[in-house]
Design a protein around this motif. Structure first.
Motif: not given
Length: 410
Positions: A92, A154, A158
């Motif tokens: 993330t 990115m 993902g």
């Protein structure tokens, strides 16, 4: 009868003709008043006065002034590209920022987020001047146009990757990051814990101690704690001003307010907490009344009602802001206090006050069966001030030779 007198035999002095030089000077002065002279006389020569009996020509010449040499410019260039070059993929965006932040702290600097996902040094860029230039005059800026720059991307799956744009710094690294604005920020868990302590009225120093116990590696300072507390209280208040927020908070408790006759201006405010009233109904023997002057923003007298438990512990019952400490204002506050008790059997048996005539007269009228006493603390203060004035003594000492404190009974 006139007697003739012979003239004395002496020669009269001869009158010499005037000096030719004086005549020429007078003619020049007369001509200068009518027209300017074509060839003005030269200025008088300067007189050289020597001290100490020596001639000015024999004095040594002054030493030459050495030229001002500017300090050498030291160019700092620290390359940290290898510390941030990695092929690791982050799940993330927060994981990427957390990894970069920990690396930067170990190396002695901190990073901030620029445009998009660009991470730059805290000292990157330059200071932007605003309309008010008071800050520029008081303090400088830490910005030194540091070129350090990282970029996060990115990927299609993902995940996130990191690339180094420029890994060089033009300033020295810091051994301790204490006091840095970015590093000292509170994380979400610490912010929730601080809000709970603010609701419990914990002092800022105790807040900082509790935060350091939970996280030993934190760089938070007392300034960060105070700023976070202020922002939390500001969020609670919302768009209300100070007076609106005060009345909003008093609505949840027992409060009364009085306005001027034929006006909407509030003159006196009285409030109390329900638990304090319930506690006084249990211990209603003693009541202490005291006023403080000019200790608030509006510089209004604050009348405080204090009770005492059977274990000799004092507690606050209610408070009253008054426009002045006249008998009318004090009588209104004591009437509101009696209304909360709902019974004359709960009226105090002993009332302790300071030497205020308005307060003493109203207490004797509202509580006629109560015994009125003066506070020993205020008696000691008055005696001490009187002794200093009349006896001209700076420090009062007792029989044992120790100084008498303000709270001691003389």
């Amino acid at each position: 009868m006139v007697v003739p007198i012979d003239a004395p035999n002496f020669d009269l002095p001869k009158i010499e003709p005037p000096n030719a030089l004086l005549l020429l000077l007078l003619e020049d002065a007369h001509d200068s008043g009518n027209a300017k002279s074509e060839n003005p006389p030269p200025p008088p020569p300067k007189l050289e006065i020597s001290l100490g009996g020596s001639k000015a020509e024999d004095a040594p010449p002054p030493p030459p002034i050495p030229p001002v040499v500017p300090p050498p410019v030291v160019v700092v260039c620290i390359d940290q590209r290898e510390h941030f070059t990695t092929k690791h993929k982050f799940a993330t965006r927060n994981d990427l920022l957390k990894w970069v932040g920990e690396k930067a702290r170990k190396l002695g600097f901190s990073t901030v987020i620029g445009k998009f996902v660009t991470l730059i040094c805290e000292r990157g860029g330059s200071y932007t001047e605003y309309k008010r230039k008071s800050r520029c005059e008081i303090a400088g800026s830490v910005k030194c146009e540091c070129p350090f720059r990282l970029r996060g991307y990115m990927l299609t799956g993902g995940e996130w990757s990191l690339k180094v744009g420029d890994g060089k710094h033009n300033h020295d690294m810091t051994d301790v990051l204490k006091g840095h604005k970015i590093v000292g920020r509170l994380n979400p868990n610490e912010r929730v814990h601080l809000e709970e302590m603010v609701d419990s009225n914990v002092p800022p120093r105790q807040m900082l101690t509790n935060l350091k116990k939970r996280n030993c590696t934190t760089s938070t300072t007392i300034k960060h704690v105070c700023n976070a507390s202020y922002r939390y209280r500001r969020s609670i208040r919302g768009t209300r001003n100070d007076m609106q927020h005060l009345l909003k908070s008093l609505v949840d408790n027992v409060y009364h307010c009085r306005k001027y006759l034929y006006s909407e201006v509030v003159s006196d405010v009285f409030w109390a907490h329900p638990y304090s009233i319930k506690l006084f109904k249990t211990f209603s023997t003693l009541l202490v009344l005291d006023s403080t002057y000019k200790t608030n923003k509006c510089r209004l007298p604050l009348l405080e009602f204090v009770g005492n438990t059977s274990t000799m512990i004092t507690f606050s019952i209610d408070f009253a802001y008054m426009m002045s400490e006249r008998q009318d204002n004090v009588y209104w506050a004591l009437q509101r206090f009696c209304e909360m008790l709902h019974s004359k059997d709960l009226h105090p048996k002993v009332v302790v006050t300071n030497w205020e005539y308005a307060l003493i007269n109203v207490v004797e009228y509202v509580f006629p069966k109560a015994t009125t006493m003066l506070c020993s603390y205020h008696i000691g203060q008055n005696v001490r001030a009187k002794c200093k004035l009349d006896c001209k003594v700076t420090d009062l000492k007792g029989k044992n030779g120790q100084a008498i404190k303000h709270a001691s009974v003389v």
